[in-house]
Design a protein around this motif. Structure first.
Motif, PDB file in Angstrom:
ATOM      1  N   LYS A  78       0.838  -1.209   0.000  1.00  0.00           N
ATOM      2  CA  LYS A  78       0.000   0.000   0.000  1.00  0.00           C
ATOM      3  C   LYS A  78       0.869   1.254   0.000  1.00  0.00           C
ATOM      4  O   LYS A  78       0.585   2.215  -0.719  1.00  0.00           O
ATOM      5  CB  LYS A  78      -0.916   0.010   1.225  1.00  0.00           C
ATOM      6  CG  LYS A  78      -2.055  -0.961   1.135  1.00  0.00           C
ATOM      7  CD  LYS A  78      -2.909  -0.905   2.388  1.00  0.00           C
ATOM      8  CE  LYS A  78      -3.903  -2.023   2.378  1.00  0.00           C
ATOM      9  NZ  LYS A  78      -5.263  -1.615   2.484  1.00  0.00           N
ATOM     10  N   ALA A  79       1.910   1.264   0.807  1.00  0.00           N
ATOM     11  CA  ALA A  79       2.784   2.439   0.899  1.00  0.00           C
ATOM     12  C   ALA A  79       3.509   2.692  -0.423  1.00  0.00           C
ATOM     13  O   ALA A  79       3.593   3.833  -0.890  1.00  0.00           O
ATOM     14  CB  ALA A  79       3.789   2.258   2.035  1.00  0.00           C
ATOM     15  N   ILE A  80       4.020   1.627  -1.032  1.00  0.00           N
ATOM     16  CA  ILE A  80       4.716   1.780  -2.314  1.00  0.00           C
ATOM     17  C   ILE A  80       3.738   2.270  -3.381  1.00  0.00           C
ATOM     18  O   ILE A  80       4.060   3.158  -4.174  1.00  0.00           O
ATOM     19  CB  ILE A  80       5.382   0.447  -2.731  1.00  0.00           C
ATOM     20  CG1 ILE A  80       6.496   0.077  -1.742  1.00  0.00           C
ATOM     21  CG2 ILE A  80       5.941   0.546  -4.147  1.00  0.00           C
ATOM     22  CD1 ILE A  80       7.026  -1.334  -1.896  1.00  0.00           C
ATOM     23  N   ALA A  81       2.535   1.697  -3.395  1.00  0.00           N
ATOM     24  CA  ALA A  81       1.517   2.103  -4.380  1.00  0.00           C
ATOM     25  C   ALA A  81       1.136   3.560  -4.200  1.00  0.00           C
ATOM     26  O   ALA A  81       0.983   4.296  -5.189  1.00  0.00           O
ATOM     27  CB  ALA A  81       0.282   1.207  -4.250  1.00  0.00           C
ATOM     28  N   PHE A  82       0.991   3.985  -2.963  1.00  0.00           N
ATOM     29  CA  PHE A  82       0.646   5.380  -2.703  1.00  0.00           C
ATOM     30  C   PHE A  82       1.733   6.308  -3.240  1.00  0.00           C
ATOM     31  O   PHE A  82       1.448   7.273  -3.945  1.00  0.00           O
ATOM     32  CB  PHE A  82       0.429   5.611  -1.207  1.00  0.00           C
ATOM     33  CG  PHE A  82       0.137   7.045  -0.867  1.00  0.00           C
ATOM     34  CD1 PHE A  82      -1.124   7.580  -1.085  1.00  0.00           C
ATOM     35  CD2 PHE A  82       1.135   7.865  -0.348  1.00  0.00           C
ATOM     36  CE1 PHE A  82      -1.392   8.918  -0.796  1.00  0.00           C
ATOM     37  CE2 PHE A  82       0.881   9.191  -0.048  1.00  0.00           C
ATOM     38  CZ  PHE A  82      -0.390   9.724  -0.275  1.00  0.00           C
ATOM     39  N   ASN A  83       2.983   6.000  -2.906  1.00  0.00           N
ATOM     40  CA  ASN A  83       4.093   6.836  -3.375  1.00  0.00           C
ATOM     41  C   ASN A  83       4.188   6.848  -4.899  1.00  0.00           C
ATOM     42  O   ASN A  83       4.399   7.899  -5.503  1.00  0.00           O
ATOM     43  CB  ASN A  83       5.415   6.358  -2.768  1.00  0.00           C
ATOM     44  CG  ASN A  83       5.510   6.675  -1.300  1.00  0.00           C
ATOM     45  OD1 ASN A  83       4.916   7.647  -0.822  1.00  0.00           O
ATOM     46  ND2 ASN A  83       6.233   5.863  -0.558  1.00  0.00           N
ATOM     47  N   LEU A  84       4.000   5.695  -5.508  1.00  0.00           N
ATOM     48  CA  LEU A  84       4.056   5.606  -6.963  1.00  0.00           C
ATOM     49  C   LEU A  84       2.937   6.415  -7.609  1.00  0.00           C
ATOM     50  O   LEU A  84       3.157   7.161  -8.570  1.00  0.00           O
ATOM     51  CB  LEU A  84       3.975   4.137  -7.398  1.00  0.00           C
ATOM     52  CG  LEU A  84       4.035   3.857  -8.891  1.00  0.00           C
ATOM     53  CD1 LEU A  84       5.358   4.322  -9.467  1.00  0.00           C
ATOM     54  CD2 LEU A  84       3.843   2.373  -9.138  1.00  0.00           C
ATOM     55  N   SER A  85       1.742   6.286  -7.078  1.00  0.00           N
ATOM     56  CA  SER A  85       0.607   7.006  -7.675  1.00  0.00           C
ATOM     57  C   SER A  85       0.740   8.518  -7.482  1.00  0.00           C
ATOM     58  O   SER A  85       0.339   9.291  -8.343  1.00  0.00           O
ATOM     59  CB  SER A  85      -0.721   6.507  -7.108  1.00  0.00           C
ATOM     60  OG  SER A  85      -0.828   6.800  -5.739  1.00  0.00           O
ATOM     61  N   MET A  86       1.326   8.942  -6.384  1.00  0.00           N
ATOM     62  CA  MET A  86       1.528  10.382  -6.150  1.00  0.00           C
ATOM     63  C   MET A  86       2.575  10.941  -7.122  1.00  0.00           C
ATOM     64  O   MET A  86       2.420  12.037  -7.633  1.00  0.00           O
ATOM     65  CB  MET A  86       1.964  10.642  -4.706  1.00  0.00           C
ATOM     66  CG  MET A  86       0.876  10.347  -3.676  1.00  0.00           C
ATOM     67  SD  MET A  86      -0.613  11.322  -3.916  1.00  0.00           S
ATOM     68  CE  MET A  86      -0.032  12.924  -3.411  1.00  0.00           C
ATOM     69  N   ARG A  87       3.636  10.184  -7.332  1.00  0.00           N
ATOM     70  CA  ARG A  87       4.696  10.646  -8.221  1.00  0.00           C
ATOM     71  C   ARG A  87       4.271  10.636  -9.687  1.00  0.00           C
ATOM     72  O   ARG A  87       4.741  11.442 -10.472  1.00  0.00           O
ATOM     73  CB  ARG A  87       5.959   9.801  -8.042  1.00  0.00           C
ATOM     74  CG  ARG A  87       6.815  10.304  -6.902  1.00  0.00           C
ATOM     75  CD  ARG A  87       8.148   9.615  -6.871  1.00  0.00           C
ATOM     76  NE  ARG A  87       8.006   8.529  -5.894  1.00  0.00           N
ATOM     77  CZ  ARG A  87       8.563   7.349  -5.992  1.00  0.00           C
ATOM     78  NH1 ARG A  87       9.324   7.060  -7.001  1.00  0.00           N
ATOM     79  NH2 ARG A  87       8.386   6.440  -5.070  1.00  0.00           N
ATOM     80  N   SER A  88       3.399   9.721 -10.043  1.00  0.00           N
ATOM     81  CA  SER A  88       2.992   9.608 -11.442  1.00  0.00           C
ATOM     82  C   SER A  88       1.716  10.397 -11.736  1.00  0.00           C
ATOM     83  O   SER A  88       1.229  10.374 -12.852  1.00  0.00           O
ATOM     84  CB  SER A  88       2.783   8.137 -11.810  1.00  0.00           C
ATOM     85  OG  SER A  88       1.682   7.612 -11.097  1.00  0.00           O
ATOM     86  N   ASP A  89       1.181  11.053 -10.730  1.00  0.00           N
ATOM     87  CA  ASP A  89      -0.043  11.843 -10.890  1.00  0.00           C
ATOM     88  C   ASP A  89      -1.245  10.978 -11.288  1.00  0.00           C
ATOM     89  O   ASP A  89      -2.131  11.420 -11.992  1.00  0.00           O
ATOM     90  CB  ASP A  89       0.166  12.954 -11.908  1.00  0.00           C
ATOM     91  CG  ASP A  89      -0.092  14.325 -11.318  1.00  0.00           C
ATOM     92  OD1 ASP A  89      -0.309  14.412 -10.101  1.00  0.00           O
ATOM     93  OD2 ASP A  89      -0.074  15.305 -12.092  1.00  0.00           O
ATOM     94  N   LYS A  90      -1.247   9.726 -10.823  1.00  0.00           N
ATOM     95  CA  LYS A  90      -2.336   8.804 -11.141  1.00  0.00           C
ATOM     96  C   LYS A  90      -2.931   8.254  -9.848  1.00  0.00           C
ATOM     97  O   LYS A  90      -3.017   7.052  -9.650  1.00  0.00           O
ATOM     98  CB  LYS A  90      -1.828   7.667 -12.026  1.00  0.00           C
ATOM     99  CG  LYS A  90      -1.360   8.139 -13.386  1.00  0.00           C
ATOM    100  CD  LYS A  90      -0.921   6.987 -14.244  1.00  0.00           C
ATOM    101  CE  LYS A  90      -0.463   7.505 -15.600  1.00  0.00           C
ATOM    102  NZ  LYS A  90      -0.041   6.429 -16.477  1.00  0.00           N
ATOM    103  N   ILE A  91      -3.339   9.144  -8.966  1.00  0.00           N
ATOM    104  CA  ILE A  91      -3.861   8.748  -7.664  1.00  0.00           C
ATOM    105  C   ILE A  91      -5.078   7.825  -7.793  1.00  0.00           C
ATOM    106  O   ILE A  91      -5.310   6.973  -6.951  1.00  0.00           O
ATOM    107  CB  ILE A  91      -4.167   9.980  -6.774  1.00  0.00           C
ATOM    108  CG1 ILE A  91      -4.383   9.577  -5.311  1.00  0.00           C
ATOM    109  CG2 ILE A  91      -5.358  10.753  -7.310  1.00  0.00           C
ATOM    110  CD1 ILE A  91      -3.144   9.146  -4.615  1.00  0.00           C
TER     111      ILE A  91
END
Length: 149
Positions: A43-56
């Motif tokens: 969940k933490a990795i997914a959150f960080n990835l989605s925030m960085r890629s602008d795909k929340i």
């Protein structure tokens, strides 16, 4: 004699497994490769990835992909170690559980089924200081604990 080896996917845990296999070979012991998968990490990795890629909006999709990769990765590592055990004529099995690492490790290690617990001194982060999980576990695991660096 049964040896519990904690596998977290790091090179340190793999090195610990090699030491455990050598001990098991000399002592005619059984090795149990044990890993805990914590969904909170995915969940933490997914959150960080989605925030960085602008795909929340795709956070759940990322989480599922990461979770699958985490499971696949640890299974591949453990299967490689299992193969090595068989090549060395060491009785070995693997166990993967889901949960909070500290809780699941304590439950397994303190079950009374093991003569020795082996783990790497450092975790997946590879930081130069002793791993935080090791610091939490060292005083409360009942069997002897071998820490490999």
């Amino acid at each position: 004699m049964r040896i519990l080896v904690l596998i977290d996917g790091s090179k340190w845990s793999q090195k610990a497994a090699l030491h455990a296999i050598a001990i098991a070979k000399k002592k005619n012991a059984k090795v149990i490769l044990f890993s805990v998968l914590d969904r909170r990490e995915a969940k933490a990795i997914a959150f960080n990835l989605s925030m960085r890629s602008d795909k929340i909006g795709e956070i759940k999709k990322f989480e599922e992909q990461i979770w699958k990769e985490m499971k696949k990765s640890v299974k591949e590592i453990m299967e490689g170690l299992l193969e090595l055990c068989h090549e060395e004529n060491v009785n070995c099995s693997m166990k993967i559980v889901e949960g909070i690492a500290k809780d699941e490790i304590l439950k397994e290690a303190n079950s009374g089924a093991y003569s020795l617990v082996v783990m790497g001194a450092y975790g997946k982060s590879g930081k130069t200081r002793i791993g935080s999980l090791l610091e939490e576990l060292a005083g409360i695991i009942k069997p002897p604990l071998l820490i490999v660096r």
